[in-house]
Design an enzyme around this catalytic site. Structure first.
Site, PDB file in Angstrom:
ATOM      1  N   ILE A   1      -0.384   4.418  -2.424  1.00 23.25           N
ATOM      2  CA  ILE A   1      -0.396   3.530  -1.452  1.00 23.25           C
ATOM      3  C   ILE A   1       0.756   3.974  -0.220  1.00 23.25           C
ATOM      4  O   ILE A   1       0.621   3.532   0.866  1.00 23.25           O
ATOM      5  CB  ILE A   1      -0.026   2.008  -1.788  1.00 23.25           C
ATOM      6  CG1 ILE A   1       0.143   1.155  -0.812  1.00 23.25           C
ATOM      7  CG2 ILE A   1       1.358   2.007  -2.489  1.00 23.25           C
ATOM      8  CD1 ILE A   1      -1.521   0.986   0.158  1.00 23.25           C
TER       9      ILE A   1
ATOM     10  N   GLY B   1      -6.263   0.721  -7.013  1.00 23.94           N
ATOM     11  CA  GLY B   1      -5.468  -0.582  -6.640  1.00 23.94           C
ATOM     12  C   GLY B   1      -4.332  -0.255  -5.659  1.00 23.94           C
ATOM     13  O   GLY B   1      -4.581   0.674  -4.998  1.00 23.94           O
ATOM     14  N   GLU B   2      -3.321  -0.939  -5.953  1.00 22.05           N
ATOM     15  CA  GLU B   2      -2.008  -0.647  -5.245  1.00 22.05           C
ATOM     16  C   GLU B   2      -2.212  -1.132  -3.590  1.00 22.05           C
ATOM     17  O   GLU B   2      -1.180  -1.237  -2.909  1.00 22.05           O
ATOM     18  CB  GLU B   2      -1.465   0.775  -5.290  1.00 22.05           C
ATOM     19  CG  GLU B   2      -0.991   1.254  -6.452  1.00 22.05           C
ATOM     20  CD  GLU B   2      -0.859   2.648  -6.393  1.00 22.05           C
ATOM     21  OE1 GLU B   2      -0.715   3.223  -5.291  1.00 22.05           O
ATOM     22  OE2 GLU B   2      -0.457   3.380  -7.565  1.00 22.05           O
ATOM     23  N   GLY B   3      -3.440  -1.482  -3.168  1.00 25.08           N
ATOM     24  CA  GLY B   3      -3.755  -1.639  -1.722  1.00 25.08           C
ATOM     25  C   GLY B   3      -4.407  -0.391  -1.106  1.00 25.08           C
ATOM     26  O   GLY B   3      -4.350  -0.466   0.141  1.00 25.08           O
TER      27      GLY B   3
END
Length: 349
Positions: free
Chosen positions: A93, A309-311
């Site tokens: 990210i 994930g993580e954005g």
């Protein structure tokens, strides 16, 4: 917990549409980019959004007691280790956010034990959740507090001039509570939603499906907050709060992957119509994400088989949102450029 969303003015959407129609192009020829620009203008109520957008990623971190059931290939201490990686700028990210021009904030909302690190936002609600397969992951008060954390951070970001919010997540085991929440809110069977998460093998996947099935049979939540409390986790609650706080302050929130989807469903159950304030950043490669997004009628901006994930997916999508707004703000009109309009304009004059 009562949430009321602001009313959107359709006139902003129509005016943005009119301006886009007079750019030097056939009407609608930039496809979904034009719809993104129209929706951004309507959500924010700002006909002339300032560019570049100020964007902010909140990576909410939490641990999950359900890892006792063997639902992840990674040990729980990885959550804590990844926090240091985020803070030193070395995670996926961080790299994508640098490219997107987005700030990254890391929030301890539910990590097991204490974490001390410069730059960490400490808003701990629980020190890891309990095992959802045996008991509620959180209390109702903890679930409400997790949602409030996200809402307060969204409000703070809005005050500081942030114009696009991105929820990120970090929590070993968090695809299991997310799968529970998606099954619960969409009425889907575990076999259709549960995926391999960090990469469990076939045996691990069968075990994970069984854990989710057992949890759904054990817990019969009567409202959205009780569902969040039953399945967890704190980071999912904070993500739900970020969606709600963003909408309340008319700051669009870009949905990320599977965990973000679970948080969105909690928030949407608390505030019907929330989807009007949200962009679906991408569709996760995790098993249940695509059928869930289709069922919700959402259109992902990017589809690149991501499942980190993580954005990360949302941060990528934020660049496309900003591009759509540059088209809206900076592309010349037929009149400005001295370009003759096509016959499609004859009926409108």
């Amino acid at each position: 917990m009562e949430i009321r969303l602001p009313e959107l003015d359709r006139a902003h959407y129509e005016e943005a549409s009119r301006r886009l129609d007079f750019k030097t192009k056939p009407r609608g020829s930039l496809g979904y980019l034009e719809e993104i620009a129209r929706r951004y203008v309507m959500i924010t109520g700002d006909l002339d959004p300032e560019l570049p957008l100020r964007k902010r990623v909140y990576v909410f971190a939490g641990d999950h007691g359900v890892v006792e059931e063997g639902v992840s290939t990674y040990p729980q201490e990885v959550t804590r280790q990844m926090i240091y990686n985020f803070l030193s700028g070395g995670a996926g990210i961080n790299v994508i956010a640098r490219q997107a021009g987005a700030e990254v904030f890391v929030v301890d909302v539910g990590v097991a034990g204490e974490v001390e690190a410069p730059g960490l936002v400490k808003r701990k609600v629980v020190s890891g959740t309990r095992n959802l397969a045996r008991e509620p992951a959180m209390t109702r008060a903890e679930a409400e507090e997790a949602i409030r954390v996200g809402m307060e951070l969204a409000e703070e970001a809005a005050r500081e001039g942030v114009r696009l919010l991105i929820p990120g997540d970090m929590g070993i085991g968090n695809t299991t509570p997310s799968a529970c929440l998606i099954c619960h809110f969409l009425g889907e069977p575990p076999e259709r939603i549960v995926g391999r998460g960090t990469g469990v093998d076939d045996r691990g996947l069968r075990r994970k499906v069984e854990v989710v099935r057992r949890a759904l049979e054990l817990h019969r939540p009567k409202d959205p907050v009780e569902a969040l409390a039953a399945f967890g986790g704190a980071e999912i609650g904070a993500i739900a709060g970020l969606f709600l706080g963003g909408a309340a302050n008319r700051v669009p929130v870009v949905m990320d992957g599977f965990i973000s989807l679970a948080g969105f469903l909690v928030a949407r159950a608390l505030a019907p119509g929330l989807e009007e304030f949200v962009f679906c950043g991408h569709v996760s490669a995790e098993n249940g994400a695509r059928p869930a997004i289709l069922k919700l009628g959402l259109r992902p901006i990017v589809d690149l088989d991501l499942r980190l994930g993580e954005g990360t997916g949302a941060a990528l999508a934020s660049m496309i949102i900003e591009t759509a707004l540059r088209i809206y703000r900076e592309m010349a009109t037929f009149e400005d450029a001295g370009v003759t309009r096509g016959r499609e304009f004859e009926t409108q004059g």
